[in-house]
Design a protein around this motif. Structure first.
Motif, PDB file in Angstrom:
ATOM      1  N   ARG A   1       0.832  -1.205   0.000  1.00 22.90           N
ATOM      2  CA  ARG A   1       0.000   0.000   0.000  1.00 22.90           C
ATOM      3  C   ARG A   1       0.867   1.257   0.000  1.00 22.90           C
ATOM      4  O   ARG A   1       0.556   2.226  -0.676  1.00 22.90           O
ATOM      5  CB  ARG A   1      -0.922   0.006   1.221  1.00 22.90           C
TER       6      ARG A   1
ATOM      7  N   ARG B   1       2.305   1.610  -3.532  1.00 21.08           N
ATOM      8  CA  ARG B   1       1.454   1.372  -4.683  1.00 21.08           C
ATOM      9  C   ARG B   1       1.551   2.495  -5.721  1.00 21.08           C
ATOM     10  O   ARG B   1       1.710   2.270  -6.912  1.00 21.08           O
ATOM     11  CB  ARG B   1       0.013   1.216  -4.230  1.00 21.08           C
TER      12      ARG B   1
ATOM     13  N   GLU C   1      -3.558  -7.652  -2.019  1.00 19.50           N
ATOM     14  CA  GLU C   1      -4.356  -6.655  -1.312  1.00 19.50           C
ATOM     15  C   GLU C   1      -5.752  -7.177  -1.007  1.00 19.50           C
ATOM     16  O   GLU C   1      -6.324  -6.923   0.043  1.00 19.50           O
ATOM     17  CB  GLU C   1      -4.462  -5.381  -2.155  1.00 19.50           C
ATOM     18  N   LYS C   2      -6.313  -7.915  -1.975  1.00 20.42           N
ATOM     19  CA  LYS C   2      -7.695  -8.328  -1.848  1.00 20.42           C
ATOM     20  C   LYS C   2      -7.815  -9.624  -1.072  1.00 20.42           C
ATOM     21  O   LYS C   2      -8.721  -9.809  -0.278  1.00 20.42           O
ATOM     22  CB  LYS C   2      -8.254  -8.511  -3.264  1.00 20.42           C
ATOM     23  N   ARG C   3      -6.892 -10.543  -1.342  1.00 20.75           N
ATOM     24  CA  ARG C   3      -7.076 -11.897  -0.810  1.00 20.75           C
ATOM     25  C   ARG C   3      -5.924 -12.346   0.077  1.00 20.75           C
ATOM     26  O   ARG C   3      -5.916 -13.475   0.537  1.00 20.75           O
ATOM     27  CB  ARG C   3      -7.230 -12.885  -1.978  1.00 20.75           C
TER      28      ARG C   3
ATOM     29  N   MET D   1      -3.048 -13.272  -0.638  1.00 16.73           N
ATOM     30  CA  MET D   1      -2.370 -14.456  -1.174  1.00 16.73           C
ATOM     31  C   MET D   1      -1.125 -14.046  -1.945  1.00 16.73           C
ATOM     32  O   MET D   1      -0.950 -12.884  -2.269  1.00 16.73           O
ATOM     33  CB  MET D   1      -3.301 -15.197  -2.143  1.00 16.73           C
ATOM     34  N   PHE D   2      -0.308 -15.026  -2.242  1.00 12.69           N
ATOM     35  CA  PHE D   2       0.833 -14.847  -3.148  1.00 12.69           C
ATOM     36  C   PHE D   2       1.832 -13.802  -2.677  1.00 12.69           C
ATOM     37  O   PHE D   2       2.384 -13.046  -3.464  1.00 12.69           O
ATOM     38  CB  PHE D   2       0.348 -14.501  -4.564  1.00 12.69           C
TER      39      PHE D   2
ATOM     40  N   ARG E   1     -11.735  -0.770   4.041  1.00 12.64           N
ATOM     41  CA  ARG E   1     -10.798  -1.867   3.876  1.00 12.64           C
ATOM     42  C   ARG E   1     -10.754  -2.751   5.121  1.00 12.64           C
ATOM     43  O   ARG E   1     -10.742  -3.950   5.058  1.00 12.64           O
ATOM     44  CB  ARG E   1      -9.402  -1.291   3.610  1.00 12.64           C
TER      45      ARG E   1
ATOM     46  N   ILE F   1     -13.635  -4.937   5.140  1.00 11.36           N
ATOM     47  CA  ILE F   1     -13.465  -6.078   4.231  1.00 11.36           C
ATOM     48  C   ILE F   1     -12.542  -7.103   4.847  1.00 11.36           C
ATOM     49  O   ILE F   1     -12.804  -8.299   4.832  1.00 11.36           O
ATOM     50  CB  ILE F   1     -12.885  -5.619   2.875  1.00 11.36           C
TER      51      ILE F   1
ATOM     52  N   ASP G   1     -13.271 -11.045   5.539  1.00 15.13           N
ATOM     53  CA  ASP G   1     -12.444 -12.140   5.029  1.00 15.13           C
ATOM     54  C   ASP G   1     -12.163 -13.133   6.135  1.00 15.13           C
ATOM     55  O   ASP G   1     -11.844 -14.254   5.907  1.00 15.13           O
ATOM     56  CB  ASP G   1     -11.126 -11.591   4.465  1.00 15.13           C
TER      57      ASP G   1
ATOM     58  N   TYR H   1       1.091 -26.011 -10.519  1.00 18.71           N
ATOM     59  CA  TYR H   1       1.105 -25.093  -9.392  1.00 18.71           C
ATOM     60  C   TYR H   1      -0.319 -24.670  -9.052  1.00 18.71           C
ATOM     61  O   TYR H   1      -0.749 -24.690  -7.904  1.00 18.71           O
ATOM     62  CB  TYR H   1       1.964 -23.887  -9.756  1.00 18.71           C
TER      63      TYR H   1
ATOM     64  N   PRO I   1     -16.183 -17.822   3.942  1.00 22.15           N
ATOM     65  CA  PRO I   1     -17.616 -17.911   4.237  1.00 22.15           C
ATOM     66  C   PRO I   1     -18.416 -17.902   2.949  1.00 22.15           C
ATOM     67  O   PRO I   1     -18.046 -17.260   1.981  1.00 22.15           O
ATOM     68  CB  PRO I   1     -17.889 -16.650   5.053  1.00 22.15           C
TER      69      PRO I   1
ATOM     70  N   LEU J   1     -17.277  -2.553  -3.243  1.00 18.07           N
ATOM     71  CA  LEU J   1     -16.368  -3.047  -2.208  1.00 18.07           C
ATOM     72  C   LEU J   1     -14.923  -2.848  -2.637  1.00 18.07           C
ATOM     73  O   LEU J   1     -14.049  -2.591  -1.831  1.00 18.07           O
ATOM     74  CB  LEU J   1     -16.611  -4.538  -1.957  1.00 18.07           C
TER      75      LEU J   1
END
Lengths: 664, 184
Positions: free
Chosen positions: A205, A208, A266-268, A270-271, A657, A660, A664, B145, B160, B181
């Motif tokens: 962030r 960015r 940022e969203k999930r 992951m990675f 955020r 959110i 999650d 992968y 969820p 969102l």
């Protein structure tokens, strides 16, 4: 005297960078914030020192101080003043100093602005960025010193390379360098996050906007470079897969992959590991790119061995890579993804497909760019990879990327259903198929071009549909079309800025296919009054004149009338320029330019032109202006995406955020 | 619920995977074949001197690079050496030489590096083969992968259900919510 002060300032800057690294490290390990603050102030002080050094080098150029080797190389008494300013980056030593200037600006701004925002990362960020600064300042101070003196003072200098006197070439290198140095900031914060063990997405962030701005400059540099080639190099094209071009294209590719994949983090969340890898790769390619351009290693392995700069760069890339890899390895457990992929048809998966395609393109470009070195090492014979090889290998990959560019925005996070995707794609698929059939009926042939046009049309329809869907959703709340559209842009700048960028790329794709597949050319010797026909165009050779230009320039200019379907539409003046002192010729084209195509004429100087006849080479470049137009939209889109939020909004966004994150 | 059919290991997934491999392979072969086919088709030697136009010379000069001028093809280069090379091309064409014979002439004298397209033999064959190996191989690793990522997803139920837009219910409304969102 002036030069001595300039060199002294450079030396102090170098020592200051070492001090900053040591003080930051000492302050952190002994937990003494005052030392860390001192280190920060040191990195900020480097800026005025490097500014002073650059200013004094420019002063020396303006004063025609040819006792300096660099000034002698890039300037001359007769050169116009504005070119004397731009000579700062017109040669090896100067452009490295200029690199240092941009790096110092970015560093000072980042350290001054992000101090409170990312306090825990700061000591480490200071160490990392100082390492980069030590290397480049050291290079300028000890290896490529622009203040080196000549034993004998020449009466006049060589003057700037004529190729570099074009306006495009004057701003092209600063853009590229801004892009290069800009990417050092996100890398710095990434490694700082690793070292601090703070592996949330704070560093992403924080950096960015830096990443976007760096990417914007790099893109601008690439586009301007293309325009420069088209306007000045006189070969009818805009991109030649030259090692120097590839050197800036490769970090751009890695940066593009990074810009996409950070959105997953940022969203999930992951990675994390993958994003670390991508930013380290981008940084390495930035340094490697500078190395390729500056060492001339691709053109000859021998220049690598001759100049000290090659092995030093090599060592530095190795050190930074090992350093980065060490920290990634130490934090590998924390970098492991906590969330997992729900479906292969999801936004996050789409981003990964994007990453795969971009890295595949990168791998091919890297392989081809380095082939000459590899070939020389193994066979003793220098190799060469020309544009046709690149085009064959990359065309399918670019085609898939264009398709993905259209489809990916339709996918949703977590998972999307095949049915929904199919429904969203049905009409664009039909419409683009009809478009291609129409093109075929209009006598446009070649399966490669048709497939390419189909993919680009399909993706364009899908992207336009995304704009329309968003606008319509807002219109249902009672907003007018224009208000709905502009509010949509304003509220979702990053997303819709991204779509604008996609639109820009797609328009460029049409242009690229047009030029690459349907370019026509012809060459003919004409007597005065004679004419030449290409496509719908007829060109009449009216006159040719020779006259002196500014400085040591001798200009030969032809006047040509251009007719379309028998009607006079334009008068153009292609010319050759000869820099008499160095004997270097330039072929400056002129063109009848429309949205559909360029009728691009070169006055060829193969044989010495006699008074009444001349040889012309003419290109018909279909859709070439789509490349430039798409480029402008691309840049505007990036500006939309990178434009700073107002304070209030960003606070609101931050709290959202958090919400959110909780969900999650 | 249609999504389950696309889960890793399912029939549809397998079919998708095979299709992908075939597609990728086809695309790459497609890219390579027309150029291979081109190579043999040139060159008829009908004796006698031919009228050679500048366009004929350019067509070949475009794909030759002299060893001195970095990355500048022969048709563009302004140096005297390159002008001489263009004259050689013209002479050879007048003598009825084929495109390939002219390329061979230059590469025999100066090495393969004068050709825009290195020959598909010897060391430079590697150049042609590597992209055809690296990219598909990368695709295989990449799909593995992705499959692993997916496999862990089956075990861990971390998301969820509310976060998953149901296919049937995903109207414009939900799409809009998702967009809102994402606004940050």
């Amino acid at each position: 005297m002036i030069a001595d002060i300039g060199y002294f300032a450079l030396l102090i800057a170098f020592v200051t960078a070492i001090y900053a690294a040591v003080a930051a490290w000492y302050g952190k390990s002994k937990d003494k914030m005052r030392w860390v603050e001192s280190a920060r102030n040191a990195t900020i002080i480097i800026l005025p020192l490097v500014v002073l050094s650059c200013a004094l080098l420019v002063t020396s150029i303006l004063r025609n101080d040819f006792s300096l080797e660099y000034v002698w190389r890039v300037s001359s008494i007769e050169m116009p003043t504005y070119l004397k300013f731009t000579s700062l980056w017109g040669g090896q030593a100067g452009s490295l100093l200029f690199w240092n200037l941009l790096l110092a600006i970015f560093t000072a701004v980042a350290m001054a602005r992000k101090w409170h925002e990312q306090k825990e990362l700061m000591p480490y960020a200071l160490i990392v960025i100082s390492m980069t600064q030590i290397f480049f300042l050291g290079l300028s101070a000890f290896v490529e010193n622009p203040f080196t003196r000549l034993d004998v003072i020449p009466p006049n200098g060589n003057g700037l390379n004529p190729l570099l006197r074009h306006p495009g070439m004057i701003i092209h290198p600063p853009m590229l360098y801004l892009g290069f140095t800009g990417f050092i900031i996100p890398y710095t914060f990434a490694i700082a996050a690793l070292m601090a063990g703070k592996l949330d997405d704070g560093w992403i962030r924080t950096t960015r906007r830096w990443t976007l701005v760096a990417w914007l400059f790099l893109s601008l540099g690439l586009i301007l470079g293309g325009r420069w080639a088209y306007d000045v190099l006189g070969w009818g094209g805009y991109w030649g897969w030259d090692p120097v071009e590839n050197a800036s294209f490769m970090p751009w590719l890695a940066g593009t992959a990074f810009l996409h994949s950070v959105m997953i983090q940022e969203k999930r969340h992951m990675f994390k590991m993958w994003n670390m890898f991508l930013i380290i790769l981008t940084y390495s390619l930035v340094i490697y790119g500078t190395f390729i351009v500056r060492s001339g290693v691709i053109s000859s392995v021998h220049s690598f061995a001759r100049s000290a700069i090659g092995p030093l760069f090599f060592a530095f890339i190795a050190i930074m890579f090992i350093f980065s890899a060490y920290w990634v390895n130490r934090r590998r457990d924390e970098l492991a993804s906590t969330n997992s992929l729900q479906s292969l048809l999801s936004r996050e998966a789409a981003f990964l497909y994007n990453n795969f395609l971009i890295l595949a393109i990168l791998a091919v470009v890297f392989l081809f760019t380095n082939y000459p070195i590899v070939s020389e090492l193994f066979t003793g014979e220098k190799g060469f990879v020309g544009p046709p090889v690149y085009e064959k290998a990359l065309a399918p990959l670019f085609g898939l990327l264009v398709l993905l560019m259209g489809v990916a925005p339709l996918t949703m996070w977590y998972r999307s259903s095949v049915k929904r995707l199919g429904r969203a794609m049905r009409w664009p698929a039909i419409a683009s198929t009809i478009t291609v059939i129409v093109l075929f009926i209009l006598n446009i042939r070649g399966w490669g071009a048709l497939v390419g046009f189909w993919a680009a049309t399909f993706a364009t329809f899908l992207t336009l549909l995304e704009f329309w869907k968003g606008t319509r959703a807002r219109m249902k709340r009672g907003e007018s079309v224009w208000a709905a559209f502009s509010n949509l842009m304003a509220r979702n700048r990053r997303r819709y800025g991204g779509y604008w960028i996609h639109m820009g790329v797609l328009i460029m794709a049409f242009g690229v296919i047009g030029v690459e597949v349907f370019q026509q050319e012809t060459q003919l010797r004409l007597e005065k009054g004679g004419s030449l026909t290409l496509g719908r165009y007829e060109m009449v050779f009216n006159d040719i004149n020779r006259f002196p230009g500014p400085d040591d320039l001798m200009i030969t200019e032809a006047t040509m009338d251009v007719y379309v379907d028998g009607r006079l539409v334009d008068t153009i003046t292609p010319r050759t320029e000869l820099y008499t002192r160095t004997g270097q010729p330039m072929t400056i084209p002129d063109a009848r330019s429309t949205i559909a195509e360029d009728f691009y004429v070169l006055l060829v100087n193969w044989e010495p032109t006699s008074a009444n006849s001349a040889t012309f080479r003419v290109f018909l470049n279909p859709l070439i202006n789509w490349v430039w137009g798409g480029g402008i939209i691309f840049v505007l889109g990036t500006l939309i995406a990178a434009w700073p939020d107002r304070k209030k909004q960003s606070v609101a966004a931050r709290s959202r955020r958090v919400a959110i994150g909780a969900a999650d | 619920m249609g999504n389950r059919e696309w889960e890793v290991g399912s029939e549809k997934w397998q079919a998708l995977r095979v299709t992908l491999y075939v597609l990728v392979l086809a695309v790459f072969l497609g890219a390579a074949i027309p150029s291979v086919a081109q190579d043999g088709s040139e060159g008829d030697d009908s004796g006698l001197k031919k009228a050679v136009t500048a366009n004929d010379v350019n067509k070949i000069a475009k794909r030759v690079y002299c060893p001195v001028c970095e990355s500048t093809p022969l048709d563009v280069c302004q140096t005297q050496a390159c002008a001489d090379w263009r004259d050689i091309i013209r002479q050879k064409l007048e003598e009825g030489a084929s495109e390939q014979e002219i390329f061979d002439y230059f590469s025999n004298l100066y090495g393969d590096r004068v050709l825009a397209e290195p020959p598909r033999e010897g060391f430079s064959l590697l150049l042609w083969l590597l992209p055809l190996i690296i990219v598909p191989l990368g695709a295989v690793f990449f799909s593995r992968y992705m499959r692993n990522l997916k496999a862990t997803a089956v075990q861990s139920v971390s998301v969820p259900d509310t976060a998953v837009p149901d296919a049937a219910a995903s109207s414009d409304y939900l799409a809009r919510i998702e967009k809102e969102l994402e606004n940050n």
